[in-house]
Write an enzyme that holds these catalytic residues in place. Structure first.
Site, PDB file in Angstrom:
ATOM      1  N   CYS A 153       0.856  -1.342   0.150  1.00  0.00           N
ATOM      2  CA  CYS A 153       0.114  -0.020   0.051  1.00  0.00           C
ATOM      3  C   CYS A 153       0.773   1.248  -0.311  1.00  0.00           C
ATOM      4  O   CYS A 153       0.493   2.505  -0.159  1.00  0.00           O
ATOM      5  CB  CYS A 153      -0.999   0.011   1.170  1.00  0.00           C
ATOM      6  SG  CYS A 153      -0.002   0.027   2.771  1.00  0.00           S
ATOM      7  N   CYS A 210      -2.878  -1.563   8.636  1.00  0.00           N
ATOM      8  CA  CYS A 210      -2.282  -0.258   9.272  1.00  0.00           C
ATOM      9  C   CYS A 210      -2.169  -0.344  10.670  1.00  0.00           C
ATOM     10  O   CYS A 210      -1.009   0.119  11.276  1.00  0.00           O
ATOM     11  CB  CYS A 210      -3.208   0.679   9.108  1.00  0.00           C
ATOM     12  SG  CYS A 210      -3.626   1.182   7.346  1.00  0.00           S
ATOM     13  N   ASP A 243       2.488   2.294   2.518  1.00  0.00           N
ATOM     14  CA  ASP A 243       2.564   3.209   3.712  1.00  0.00           C
ATOM     15  C   ASP A 243       3.824   3.249   4.551  1.00  0.00           C
ATOM     16  O   ASP A 243       4.386   2.277   4.525  1.00  0.00           O
ATOM     17  CB  ASP A 243       1.393   2.712   4.738  1.00  0.00           C
ATOM     18  CG  ASP A 243       0.014   2.915   4.281  1.00  0.00           C
ATOM     19  OD1 ASP A 243      -0.202   3.928   3.609  1.00  0.00           O
ATOM     20  OD2 ASP A 243      -0.899   2.241   4.858  1.00  0.00           O
ATOM     21  N   CYS A 277      -2.104   6.409   4.096  1.00  0.00           N
ATOM     22  CA  CYS A 277      -3.721   6.769   4.376  1.00  0.00           C
ATOM     23  C   CYS A 277      -4.056   7.320   5.642  1.00  0.00           C
ATOM     24  O   CYS A 277      -3.478   7.225   6.595  1.00  0.00           O
ATOM     25  CB  CYS A 277      -4.435   5.462   3.747  1.00  0.00           C
ATOM     26  SG  CYS A 277      -4.334   4.190   4.880  1.00  0.00           S
TER      27      CYS A 277
END
Length: 129
Positions: A38, A107, A40, A63
């Site tokens: 992703c 996350c 991150d 995000c």
């Protein structure tokens, strides 16, 4: 009416007004983790005194969920002993935020990993110092 995409009020609050954002110069411990899928990246900086996380800051590129989980994990870890902070899991982070959408659970995992990496970095420095 805009539909909310499965985010709790707490996630939205931590995303809009994240806590403990920033960098600690010369931190006692530093952890950086990333998720190539992703994109991150999370960095956590800690100051430790008498085995307790006295100050903690984070810098996250990612995000809204990544920012919210970083903010929450730093809140949870501040003032805790290193051993207590090492026990914080992704599920703890997610439940403190009143849940995350399943596709955003990674996350909370990253946030916990970054915290643990910072603590491990601190402990390594103590041994070599």
């Amino acid at each position: 009416m805009a539909e909310q995409i499965g985010y709790s009020q707490k996630v939205m609050e931590h995303f809009m007004n994240p806590h403990n954002v920033g960098v600690i110069e010369n931190p006692d411990g530093y952890g950086k983790v990333g998720n190539p899928v992703c994109g991150d990246i999370m960095e956590i900086f800690i100051k430790v005194k008498d085995d307790v996380i006295e100050d903690i800051k984070f810098r996250t590129f990612g995000c809204g969920s990544a920012i919210a989980t970083s903010s929450m994990v730093t809140d949870m870890a501040k003032g805790k002993t290193l051993d207590e902070a090492m026990k914080i899991t992704r599920d703890d982070v997610a439940s403190e935020l009143d849940g995350l959408p399943p596709r955003k659970m990674h996350c909370s995992n990253l946030a916990a990993e970054a915290l643990h990496a910072a603590i491990e970095d601190y402990r390594k420095k103590q041994k070599s110092g």
